[in-house]
Each structure stands twice: as C-alpha cells, then as structure tokens.
Design an enzyme around this catalytic site. Structure first.
Site, PDB file in Angstrom:
ATOM      1  CB  ALA A 122      10.057  20.404  61.112  1.00 25.60           C
ATOM      2  CB  CYS A 123      14.883  19.805  59.232  1.00 23.37           C
ATOM      3  SG  CYS A 123      15.616  18.200  59.500  1.00 23.37           S
ATOM      4  N   PRO A 124      15.253  22.762  60.716  1.00 29.90           N
ATOM      5  CG  PRO A 124      16.544  24.711  60.844  1.00 29.90           C
ATOM      6  CD  PRO A 124      15.165  24.205  60.503  1.00 29.90           C
ATOM      7  CG  MET A 125      13.516  24.376  64.972  1.00 28.91           C
ATOM      8  SD  MET A 125      14.765  25.676  64.909  1.00 28.91           S
ATOM      9  CE  MET A 125      15.008  25.960  66.661  1.00 28.91           C
ATOM     10  CG  ASP A 178      12.210  16.098  60.887  1.00 27.71           C
ATOM     11  OD1 ASP A 178      11.665  17.180  60.649  1.00 27.71           O
ATOM     12  OD2 ASP A 178      12.807  15.432  60.017  1.00 27.71           O
TER      13      ASP A 178
END
Lengths: 373, 75
Positions: B13-16, B40
């Site tokens: 998921a964000c920010p990965m 995502d």
C-alpha cells in the site's frame, strides 16, 4: 512525542466548531485540487508524500510550531509515513487522519434540526462530500430520506433511540453518491420509496413515491410534492407542514443542475416551473432542507444546513433570474464537471451493477457537484 | 514493452510502491526503462504525478486482472 491518530469524527467536530486546524495534505496535487478538507478555521498546505520520501527538512520552516499538524492522505499509509518523519524531525504535536480522505468522505454527523410531535427531525451531514440525509422520528417510528451508502449510521442511531425504521425515501435517482435507501429498507423490512419517473430502469422492487400518497411516521405526515427538474422524477417531501426536503432541486446557495441524466434541454422547463411557480406558491415560512451543500459557509454554528423558503427567494441567485432565456443558459452552459463516476453511480442505484464495497468507495471519491455552480 | 528492470510492488500500500520505485530508479541510467507492477489503486495517479515532478517519462500504463503496469523512462 509519538504520532497521534485522529478520527474523522474528531476532525468533523473541529470543522463545525471552527476550532483552528492546520492540515498537511500529502496527496498528489491533482487530488488535492479536486477535493480537500475545508472550513473557515482550516488552513491547509499540499506537499505530495513522494516529495518527502527522503526527508521533511525542506518544509519544516513552513510548518507551525505552536499548533497541531494533521497529516492527511488518501487512505492513511502515506500520512503515517510523513507524520513519523515529522515526529523524528522534532515536531511535537503531529497527528494523522485515521482512514484518510476515504474515512472523511464516509463520516456522517447527525445534527438536530428541530422537534416534531412525538419526536424530532435530524440532518445527517456528510462533511467530506457535501451530502445531506435525514431521519424523521415520531412515537418510536422513523423514516430515512436520501440515505447514504453507510447505512449503519442510521440503523445504530435508530437503535440507540429505540426507533423502528419503517420506511426509506429517495427524492430522486442519485448520480453523485450510492444510495443506501433500498439496502436499509430491506434490512429493516420497511418500504423503499422512489419516484416512478426515475425508476424506469430500476431492477428491484420499490414503492412509487408520488404526490397525493401521504406517508405517516408516528404522528408526523410526510407529503410528497412532485418537483421535477434535476431529474424527471424529483419529488420533494413536506414534513409536518413545516419542513421542505428539496432533494437536489433547491440548495441554500444554488439550484440543481438538469444535465446528469443527459437531458438538460428537456428538463430546463421543468426546473423553471418547479422553482418559479410550484415552490413560489408554497408558504415562505417553510424551512428548506436540501440534499447537498457546496460550501462549509452554509453550515450554521451547530453544523446544520437550512434556510427559510422566503429568504431563499431573496438571496439565492438561482431563484432570481427574470428571463427564461437567461435561466436556460445558466443551467445548461458552463456547468461544473460531472460528479466522479456519475454514470456508474446511477447504474448502481438502479441495481444494474453491483460493485464491491471498495469500488463503491472509489466511485464516491470527490465533491458532489450536483449544483449549477 | 522492453524494460531494463522490473519492480514488483504488488500487495503493497501507499507509500511503499513509490518509495521502492524511487529507490530502484536511483540505480538506473538515464534513458533506461523501469517496469513497475502494483495493485494499490492510488499508485496509478501517484506514480504519474511523481514521474512528472521528477522529469521522468511515464511511457505507458495498463491494467490487467487487477494489476497495474507502468513503464517509466528515467530522465
């Protein structure tokens, strides 16, 4: 100090009470430009999280030291990431919005409008999207008008007050948000009312909402008044001869747009007749309760959005266009962009498609845009 | 589309997805293409905005079976 979590309800209270709030919104610029948390007491700053991955030093001088900083993103992951960087950089009062803008979009704040015989009328304010829905209660019975998708808000409210929801109403087929009316009615074995003229392609059972068929909730009467223009079926509800629930026909600062079902030219005259004849003949003392607001300034100190009908005839520009030709132009030209995914939302509300919960959330992201300006 | 390197951020998921994309790009030469895979939904608009702000070129993006594919050419 550690990064703190803030719920959408806490942020809603701050916005309504006009408590000072500093927001660092870390979504991309386009998302921020489209839609953000607003309010008279809100200051916000946009720096996308991907510009802060290597550190927050560059923005530190621009951030307040003496007040709380609320970091906001789409869901919450990036706001936690940036929030922790800020805490590491030595800022002491940093929190993030739990669930991000999605949670903000879904939060409903119940506000009491006024008393009714044997009960009261409540407005459920969806701050993040500008949607307004209603719960009418009297003698242990309740009805919900223009319910949003998050129906547990109404069912738990009713349960806490010991109310039985016996009916739900949609004033029209919505294009900006997914209706919870049918689902809620099924859950409580109640009636679901929808205007027949809007229900041509609806795939499920409903009861026709039509003028002349009054519904009672406890001691309170709900009288449907045919008021087309936003859609061909748009029907207003007069509650206890005191409140006029106008749906998407008349707002406090604007009027409805006739184009969301692709028939602007056909429906302009209906909209004109409803606003300039039908409503005008009604009692000026009626309190108008719309299905939307567009600016936070429309909320009063309690968070309520309402106005007397006679006052709107004084100050709402949409009710004061003398020439029909000018009116036609106003409601058909230079309209704002349509609501996000409005076609899919209409199809969902007809029961033609049934997207999963996550897709429904995505479809509803962004402002409602049901008004002409 | 030919890519010199492929990055799998599926399930993240964000920010990965962007954190990893940024890191992967650091080790690449100007003109080389990175293929990024993500699930995502937010990655879609964020990757486009990130590439633009960094001057990289988002050459192509597509969605197949719930997976988003992006091809980004390093500036």
């Amino acid at each position: 100090m550690a990064l703190k979590q803030k719920q959408a309800s806490e942020v809603a209270t701050k916005v309504i009470n006009q408590d000072e709030l500093f927001i660092l919104d870390v979504r991309n610029e386009e998302a921020y430009g489209d839609w953000k948390i607003e309010g008279a007491s809100v200051t916000s700053m946009n720096v996308p999280y991907f510009d802060l991955i290597d550190g927050v030093e560059e923005i530190l001088p621009k951030l307040p030291r003496d007040k709380e900083i609320l970091v906001v993103c789409a869901k919450e992951g990036s706001s936690i990431f940036v929030g922790e960087e800020l805490v590491e950089a030595g800022l002491e009062n940093v929190s993030y919005l739990s669930g991000g803008m999605k949670a903000w979009s879904e939060h409903l704040e119940p506000v009491k409008v006024g008393d009714l015989p044997g009960g009261a009328l409540y407005q459920f304010v969806r701050l993040g999207k500008g949607c307004l829905s209603y719960l009418i209660e009297s003698n242990g019975e309740a009805a919900v008008v223009d319910a949003n998708r998050m129906i547990e808000n109404y069912s738990s409210f009713a349960e806490n007050k010991g109310l039985t929801i016996k009916a739900t109403f949609d004033t029209h087929l919505h294009a900006d948000h997914i209706s919870g009316g049918k689902t809620l009615a099924d859950q409580v074995n109640g009636m679901y009312y929808l205007p027949e003229e809007d229900a041509g392609e609806v795939t499920f059972d409903y009861t026709a909402l039509k003028e002349g068929s009054t519904v009672t909730v406890g001691e309170v009467t709900i009288e449907p008044i045919y008021s087309p223009g936003h859609t061909i079926g748009s029907t207003s509800l007069m509650v206890h001869d005191a409140y006029l629930l106008t749906g998407d026909i008349l707002f406090v600062e604007s009027i409805g747009r006739p184009d969301l079902a692709g028939k602007a030219e056909d429906w302009v005259q209906d909209l004109r007749t409803t606003l300039y004849n039908r409503y005008k003949e009604m009692a000026g003392e009626l309190v108008v309760l719309p299905a939307h607001f567009s600016k936070m300034a429309e909320l009063d100190e309690k968070g309520l959005v309402s106005a007397k009908l006679q006052d709107l005839y004084q100050k709402n520009d949409g009710l004061n266009v003398e020439k029909e030709e000018d009116f036609r132009k106003m409601v058909t030209e230079n309209l704002p962009p349509q609501p996000n995914a409005y076609q899919e939302i209409r199809e969902t509300n007809m029961g033609k498609i049934n997207p999963d919960e996550e897709t429904k959330r995505e479809m509803e992201i962004g402002p409602n845009r049901c008004a002409v300006n | 589309m030919d890519a010199q390197k492929t990055l799998d951020t599926k399930g993240l998921a964000c920010p990965m997805p962007i954190v990893k994309t940024k890191k992967a790009m650091k080790d690449m030469e100007s003109g080389e293409v990175l293929e990024v895979q993500a699930t995502d939904k937010g990655a879609q608009s964020d990757l486009a905005a990130w590439a633009k702000s960094g001057g990289h070129e988002l050459m192509k993006s597509e969605e197949t079976d719930g997976v988003f594919y992006f091809w980004i050419k390093k500036a």
